[in-house]
Design an enzyme around this catalytic site. Structure first.
Site, PDB file in Angstrom:
ATOM      1  N   CYS A  69       0.879  -1.264  -0.057  1.00  0.00           N
ATOM      2  CA  CYS A  69      -0.198  -0.175   0.086  1.00  0.00           C
ATOM      3  C   CYS A  69       0.821   1.208   0.023  1.00  0.00           C
ATOM      4  CB  CYS A  69      -0.979  -0.144   1.219  1.00  0.00           C
ATOM      5  SG  CYS A  69      -1.910   1.453   1.310  1.00  0.00           S
TER       6      CYS A  69
ATOM      7  N   CYS B 233      -0.284   4.181   2.623  1.00  0.00           N
ATOM      8  CA  CYS B 233      -0.300   3.835   4.125  1.00  0.00           C
ATOM      9  C   CYS B 233      -0.011   2.390   4.401  1.00  0.00           C
ATOM     10  CB  CYS B 233      -1.587   4.292   4.761  1.00  0.00           C
ATOM     11  SG  CYS B 233      -3.358   3.872   3.780  1.00  0.00           S
ATOM     12  N   SER B 234      -1.142   1.644   4.791  1.00  0.00           N
ATOM     13  CA  SER B 234      -0.678   0.210   5.429  1.00  0.00           C
ATOM     14  C   SER B 234      -1.898  -0.494   5.051  1.00  0.00           C
ATOM     15  CB  SER B 234      -0.621   0.272   6.730  1.00  0.00           C
ATOM     16  OG  SER B 234      -1.844   0.819   7.426  1.00  0.00           O
ATOM     17  N   CYS B 235      -2.624  -0.460   4.142  1.00  0.00           N
ATOM     18  CA  CYS B 235      -4.089  -1.341   3.622  1.00  0.00           C
ATOM     19  C   CYS B 235      -3.716  -2.499   3.459  1.00  0.00           C
ATOM     20  CB  CYS B 235      -4.812  -0.596   2.631  1.00  0.00           C
ATOM     21  SG  CYS B 235      -5.379   0.969   2.801  1.00  0.00           S
TER      22      CYS B 235
END
Ligand SMILES: [Fe+2]
Length: 198
Positions: free
Chosen positions: A106, A109-111
């Site tokens: 991602c 961010c951190s999906c």
């Protein structure tokens, strides 16, 4: 705010600050402590790579399920009682082969599809992984212990808020014929992110 208050805030351990925030929210009827406990339970017990491992194992032994999984991941995992949050509108399952290695990231961010493959590890959230895996995927994979021959094409997939991915690793040939529950035990989180092969 007097300056000494700021000093106290900066030096108070994070646990105490969290407790103070929870107590303040609880006092206003917002049930923060119960909410945090529920999230902790979900993160530790429910949102775990074991879910995705069950999906992978079934796809390996059941070609019809595998076809449904590749066509519509969200609907197929529901057959195993697995769900995704409403805003994860699509679960796209990326099938590896001897000549293709899919990798997810991602860049924003951190999906992840966290209800299926588990919450993202720390390195997945690092700017270094998020930026470099896109530009120099082969090098990054090699640094992470996956040294792929040049003939293997690497495809990097950037997750968005509503489209989540999981990698369907190739089944190790020596495990052909194993029962599904035993196959599920060898499937790792990293193999479903695509930074490892089995
Ligand atoms: Fe993200």
């Amino acid at each position: 705010m007097p300056s000494h208050d700021r000093v106290i805030q900066r030096t108070t351990p994070v646990e105490q600050r969290v407790e103070a925030l929870q107590a303040a929210l609880d006092a206003r009827g917002m049930n923060a402590t119960a909410g945090a406990e529920e999230l902790d339970h979900l993160a530790q017990e429910e949102w775990i790579p074991k879910n995705g491992a069950r999906v992978v194992a079934k796809a390996w032994v059941d070609p019809a399920f595998r076809a449904r999984l590749l066509a519509n991941g969200r609907a197929a995992v529901a057959e195993l009682g697995l769900t995704l949050p409403k805003h994860h509108r699509h679960l796209v399952v990326l099938e590896n082969s001897t000549t293709v290695q899919n990798v997810i990231c991602c860049t924003l961010c951190s999906c992840t599809a966290f209800t299926i493959i588990g919450l993202p590890p720390d390195w997945y959230k690092d700017l270094e992984y998020r930026s470099r895996v896109v530009r120099e995927s082969r090098t990054v994979l090699r640094e992470m212990g996956l040294d792929l021959p040049l003939e293997v094409e690497i495809r990097v997939w950037d997750t968005t808020a509503d489209t989540r991915y999981m990698v369907l690793p190739t089944q190790p040939p020596e495990t052909i014929g194993w029962p599904e529950h035993k196959l599920a035990e060898i499937v790792t989180r990293d193999s479903m992110i695509g930074v490892a092969r089995l």
